[in-house]
Design an enzyme around this catalytic site. Structure first.
Site: not given
Length: 281
Positions: A99-100
């Site tokens: 979930k960058r």
């Protein structure tokens, strides 16, 4: 850099051959304890190796949650690298659940970490957060295209807090979640048999008929099992887009470890239930 076949094409083939099930690798402390393992790097390695051994040769996708490895520092990341490599060698596609989300050179560095073909953590796809603006994801989009990888963009997540952002209505009358889906549809336009840019859409959300889920890309659907959704819910939630859904199950499979045979049986059961649900839709 050698370009692989596009992620969307590889995923479509894996889903058709193995079924669409995605199994998470989530070695959080309580699961390690349930398995009789210590909450340390040795326990982490045993857990991850067992999951890969049990299911990487039979499911379409494995999805390691990066945070549960990162908490052990460099030795934990080394376990993650090995798990990714072994899962891909066994034929599973790997979606790195990290979930960058950032901007400019920082987003580019995140993309290089997971999407560059020569990176130790290279994965078939990466989960990303678009909530610094969809355009902030451009470095990841560009590198994914270049390397034959994919992205799963948070669009309509199953956590209750997500609604305060994803359901916020823009000046054009469309809410933020729908806007993200529209961006992804544009990325995937004209791609066959499936685009490489997918959305994360919770299987627990109920009626989504007001959203256009026809993005010509995959829909990663967490929430099956422990969070309350079932395979039978998928046609109702996803409608005409259900064939492109990648249902994710984590605890529902993992709680059957550390016995390899029990993990395989659990994964096979969920896969069969998903096939039944999709064939009835």
């Amino acid at each position: 850099m050698t370009v692989m076949e596009a992620f969307g094409a590889r995923l479509r083939r894996a889903m058709d051959e193995r079924g669409p099930l995605c199994v998470g690798i989530d070695p959080h402390a309580s699961l390690l304890a349930e398995w009789g393992l210590n909450d340390d790097v040795a326990g982490l390695e045993r857990f991850s190796r067992t999951v890969v051994e049990a299911v990487a040769d039979r499911v379409a996708v494995l999805k390691p949650q990066s945070a549960f490895f990162e908490r052990f520092g460099s030795r934990g990341v080394a376990v993650l690298e090995k798990s990714v490599q072994e899962a891909r060698a066994a034929g599973a596609l790997v979606v790195m659940d990290a979930k960058r989300g950032d901007i400019g050179s920082t987003m580019a560095a995140y993309a290089e970490s997971f999407l560059h073909k020569d990176a130790p953590l290279f994965s078939d796809a990466l989960t990303v957060s678009p909530y610094l603006g969809y355009g902030s994801l451009k470095p990841a989009v560009d590198l994914a295209r270049e390397s034959g990888a994919g992205l799963f963009v948070l669009a309509l997540t199953s956590n209750q807090e997500g609604g305060e952002v994803q359901h916020a209505v823009r000046e054009d009358g469309r809410n933020v979640g729908a806007t993200m889906l529209a961006h992804l549809a544009a990325e995937n336009a004209g791609e066959e048999p499936l685009g490489s840019f997918g959305a994360v859409v919770g299987a627990t959300l109920g009626d989504l008929s007001s959203y256009d889920l026809g993005i010509n890309g995959p829909l990663l659907a967490p929430g099956i099992g422990a969070q309350g959704a079932t395979p039978a819910d998928l046609p109702r939630v996803f409608g005409a887009a259900v064939r492109n859904v990648v249902p994710n199950v984590s605890r529902g499979v993992l709680r059957h470890g550390p016995d390899v045979a029990a993990l395989r049986t659990a994964a096979d059961r969920f896969a069969a239930e998903i096939r039944t649900a999709l064939s009835a839709s």
